[in-house]
Design a protein around this motif. Structure first.
Motif, mmCIF file in Angstrom:
data_model
loop_
_atom_site.group_PDB
_atom_site.id
_atom_site.type_symbol
_atom_site.label_atom_id
_atom_site.label_comp_id
_atom_site.label_asym_id
_atom_site.label_seq_id
_atom_site.Cartn_x
_atom_site.Cartn_y
_atom_site.Cartn_z
ATOM 1 N N PHE A 161 0.828 -1.207 0.000
ATOM 2 C CA PHE A 161 0.000 0.000 0.000
ATOM 3 C C PHE A 161 0.861 1.256 0.000
ATOM 4 C CE2 PHE A 161 -3.605 -2.516 2.058
ATOM 5 C CZ PHE A 161 -4.213 -2.713 0.836
ATOM 6 N N ILE A 162 1.943 1.241 0.759
ATOM 7 C CA ILE A 162 2.829 2.408 0.805
ATOM 8 C C ILE A 162 3.454 2.649 -0.559
ATOM 9 C CG2 ILE A 162 4.958 3.302 1.794
ATOM 10 C CD1 ILE A 162 4.239 1.873 4.395
ATOM 11 N N ILE A 163 3.956 1.594 -1.185
ATOM 12 C CA ILE A 163 4.577 1.741 -2.504
ATOM 13 C C ILE A 163 3.541 2.179 -3.531
ATOM 14 C CG2 ILE A 163 5.717 0.488 -4.369
ATOM 15 C CD1 ILE A 163 7.019 -1.276 -2.252
ATOM 16 N N LEU A 164 2.364 1.537 -3.516
ATOM 17 C CA LEU A 164 1.329 1.895 -4.478
ATOM 18 C C LEU A 164 0.848 3.326 -4.270
ATOM 19 C CD1 LEU A 164 -0.344 0.602 -6.779
ATOM 20 C CD2 LEU A 164 -2.076 0.041 -5.075
ATOM 21 N N GLY A 165 0.701 3.735 -3.009
ATOM 22 C CA GLY A 165 0.288 5.107 -2.740
ATOM 23 C C GLY A 165 1.324 6.114 -3.186
ATOM 24 N N ALA A 166 2.595 5.790 -3.001
ATOM 25 C CA ALA A 166 3.658 6.703 -3.432
ATOM 26 C C ALA A 166 3.673 6.839 -4.956
ATOM 27 C CB ALA A 166 5.012 6.199 -2.927
ATOM 28 N N ILE A 167 3.495 5.712 -5.646
ATOM 29 C CA ILE A 167 3.463 5.769 -7.111
ATOM 30 C C ILE A 167 2.271 6.577 -7.595
ATOM 31 C CG2 ILE A 167 3.158 4.374 -9.189
ATOM 32 C CD1 ILE A 167 4.728 2.163 -7.825
ATOM 33 N N ALA A 168 1.101 6.321 -6.988
ATOM 34 C CA ALA A 168 -0.099 7.049 -7.402
ATOM 35 C C ALA A 168 0.050 8.548 -7.142
ATOM 36 C CB ALA A 168 -1.310 6.497 -6.657
ATOM 37 N N LEU A 169 0.626 8.906 -5.989
ATOM 38 C CA LEU A 169 0.816 10.323 -5.678
ATOM 39 C C LEU A 169 1.802 10.972 -6.641
ATOM 40 C CD1 LEU A 169 0.199 12.669 -3.777
ATOM 41 C CD2 LEU A 169 2.093 11.898 -2.326
ATOM 42 N N TRP A 170 2.871 10.250 -6.971
ATOM 43 C CA TRP A 170 3.850 10.791 -7.917
ATOM 44 C C TRP A 170 3.228 10.996 -9.290
ATOM 45 C CZ3 TRP A 170 6.093 8.373 -12.299
ATOM 46 C CH2 TRP A 170 7.105 9.118 -12.902
ATOM 47 N N LEU A 171 2.448 10.020 -9.747
ATOM 48 C CA LEU A 171 1.789 10.170 -11.042
ATOM 49 C C LEU A 171 0.807 11.337 -11.023
ATOM 50 C CD1 LEU A 171 1.042 6.424 -11.935
ATOM 51 C CD2 LEU A 171 2.756 7.924 -12.979
ATOM 52 N N LEU A 172 0.104 11.496 -9.909
ATOM 53 C CA LEU A 172 -0.867 12.575 -9.806
ATOM 54 C C LEU A 172 -0.178 13.933 -9.803
ATOM 55 C CD1 LEU A 172 -3.941 12.936 -9.501
ATOM 56 C CD2 LEU A 172 -3.595 13.043 -7.032
ATOM 57 N N MET A 173 0.952 14.037 -9.118
ATOM 58 C CA MET A 173 1.683 15.295 -9.075
ATOM 59 C C MET A 173 2.390 15.567 -10.398
ATOM 60 S SD MET A 173 0.995 16.468 -6.101
ATOM 61 C CE MET A 173 2.176 17.800 -5.996
ATOM 62 N N VAL A 190 -10.931 0.251 -2.734
ATOM 63 C CA VAL A 190 -10.802 1.686 -3.032
ATOM 64 C C VAL A 190 -9.393 2.025 -3.504
ATOM 65 C CG1 VAL A 190 -10.967 4.004 -2.056
ATOM 66 C CG2 VAL A 190 -12.632 2.250 -1.406
ATOM 67 N N MET A 191 -8.386 1.470 -2.841
ATOM 68 C CA MET A 191 -7.005 1.792 -3.191
ATOM 69 C C MET A 191 -6.660 1.314 -4.600
ATOM 70 S SD MET A 191 -4.326 3.246 -1.859
ATOM 71 C CE MET A 191 -2.539 3.360 -2.067
ATOM 72 N N THR A 192 -7.055 0.100 -4.919
ATOM 73 C CA THR A 192 -6.758 -0.434 -6.255
ATOM 74 C C THR A 192 -7.486 0.361 -7.325
ATOM 75 O OG1 THR A 192 -6.561 -2.643 -5.277
ATOM 76 C CG2 THR A 192 -6.716 -2.506 -7.669
#
Length: 482
Positions: A95-107, A211-213
């Motif tokens: 979850f931490i890795i996936l959240g970091a990737i999603a946040l980076w893509l969003l930014m 929700v996360m996926t």
């Protein structure tokens, strides 16, 4: 004749035996000619009856208090924090890795330079771009969102969390067969002696999975595919005078024609990331999950005729999700096909997330049973014994649910999404072929193969018949080909 009358005349001994209020050693029966003696006997009889009633009531209450101990979680008590972390650390890391990737893509959110769009043309001078808007569906004014993404995400996560806790606190394993409210005694208790830790644990994990996926998928799809929002042309404000377009008649342009493009890249990029709708994915991934959870734990579509209120409760989260995604058409944040695609993805994520954590999605026999992560417990075997152990894991007392295992008596033969399971109430039997041995349900199906569950001479095997191929018949018999 005298002998016959003697036999017909009732004796004092027989009367004492037949009358439950007359005891050995008690005061002899008073003569009917003595009214005071008759009153005294009646009073004594009433006192004896009241004492017996009180004693019987107290004994019954003590027996009931001792017997109806409530349901006990078959998986045992909540683990220690360290043990829980050992089982779920890789999920937390993912979850931490996936959240970091999603946040980076969003930014990062790059501008899709390759995406072209038409603006207008002049019908009086051929195809020369001029004043007539080609796609007015992308020319709506930009409005503030009725439901911003942060509240939408909070609803998608915390409404399921709260629902799961409430179901466990007020529903699971808290009633005896007589309707008495009980605390869940023994191990496996949670939430002040009510509910199941493993049910709450799996239920909340399923929400996070769903929700996360879904959120990560929508970010990736938006960046790769994208799509114009209904207010794109308003945000872009294209300046096409003197600019040569592309394609037939020079009708198409890229984002470089947008007003003040270099200083408004982020705003323009967001206006080109409409597909799919992230609001829709989050709303349906979380709220449809709640509907699945309600159905499983309240047994709405199960083995009895439920209250209409339960149907309304099942529909309510889906109504809320529909209102949330419908608001996106009112503020023109998304096109209808963005919403439809996002809703479909959210529903799929909810189903996948729920099935990862519970034994079934729609099969009413076991869709309330959480799946174990503990390797010592092993996987859920979908057998009769295990299903009866989890009878108290439902949050309703209708249909024989919500009580301890020893009070659970029901048939388990309805079709569902279970693969060939052999289990009979009185002998070997496959669930696909009907219950066996109880004299009530008979089927003609058989469960073939080298795996599954079945009975042989009253003995249950977990994975495979002792030798050869096992055949579980729905009529209560078990045949083995050696």
């Amino acid at each position: 004749m005298s002998n016959l009358l003697g036999r017909l005349r009732p004796s004092h001994d027989s009367t004492a035996t037949d009358n439950p209020t007359t005891f050995s050693g008690a005061t002899p029966r008073a003569s009917t000619n003595d009214p005071s003696g008759l009153d005294q006997t009646t009073s004594n009889t009433t006192v004896v009856r009241e004492k017996r009633s009180r004693r019987d009531l107290e004994a019954a209450e003590e027996e009931e208090e001792e017997e109806y101990e409530g349901w006990v979680d078959p998986y045992g008590p909540a683990p220690t924090v360290l043990q829980w972390f050992k089982w779920y650390w890789h999920d937390l890391l993912a979850f931490i890795i996936l959240g970091a990737i999603a946040l980076w893509l969003l930014m990062w959110s790059p501008v899709p330079y390759r995406k072209l769009f038409a603006v207008s043309y002049n019908p009086e001078s051929g195809l020369t771009p001029s004043s007539t808007i080609i796609y007015p569906s992308f020319a709506h004014p930009k409005q503030s969102q009725i439901m911003p993404i942060v509240p939408d995400a909070m609803i998608a996560i915390f409404v399921p969390f709260i629902s799961i806790w409430l179901i466990n606190f007020f529903g699971i394993g808290t009633h005896g067969p007589t309707g008495r409210r009980l605390k869940t005694r023994g191990h496996g208790t949670f939430l002040l002696g009510r509910g199941s830790f493993w049910n709450v644990n799996n239920g909340c994990w399923g929400v996070i999975y769903s929700v996360m996926t879904g959120a990560t998928l929508q970010i990736i799809i938006k960046l790769v595919i994208g799509g114009l929002r209904p207010h794109f042309l308003t945000v872009c404000d294209p300046q096409i005078e003197g600019v040569e377009g592309q394609g037939y008649g020079g009708l198409y342009f890229d984002v470089t024609v947008c007003r003040d493009f270099e200083n408004r890249k982020d705003l323009i990029a967001n206006a080109m990331q409409s597909f799919p709708s992230g609001h829709s994915i989050a709303a349906w991934a979380g709220l449809f999950y709640v509907s699945l959870y309600y159905n499983a734990h309240l047994k709405i579509f199960a083995n009895y005729h439920p209250s209409f209120l339960k149907l309304l409760l099942f529909v309510a989260p889906m109504l809320a999700a529909t209102l949330i995604v419908g608001s996106l058409t009112l503020d023109m944040s998304h096109n209808w096909y963005d919403i439809a695609a996002g809703s479909a993805i959210g529903v799929v994520m909810a189903i996948l997330g729920y099935r990862m954590c519970f034994a079934s999605v729609w099969d009413w026999r076991c869709n309330h049973i959480p799946l174990p992560r503990n390797r010592e417990i092993g996987g859920f075997g979908y057998g009769l014994r295990e299903m009866e152990m989890w009878s108290g894991g439902a949050a309703t007392r209708n249909g024989g649910w919500g009580v301890a295992e020893r009070y659970s008596h029901r048939s388990w033969g309805a079709p569902g999404d279970l693969a060939g399971v052999g289990a009979g109430l009185g002998g070997g039997g496959g669930l696909n072929g009907g219950n066996g041995g109880n004299g009530r349900h008979h089927g003609h199906g058989h469960v073939h193969g080298h795996s599954g569950r079945g009975h042989r001479g009253g003995e249950t095997y977990m994975h495979a018949p002792p030798a050869g191929t096992g055949v579980g018949a729905g009529d209560g018999s078990a045949v083995y080909n050696r």
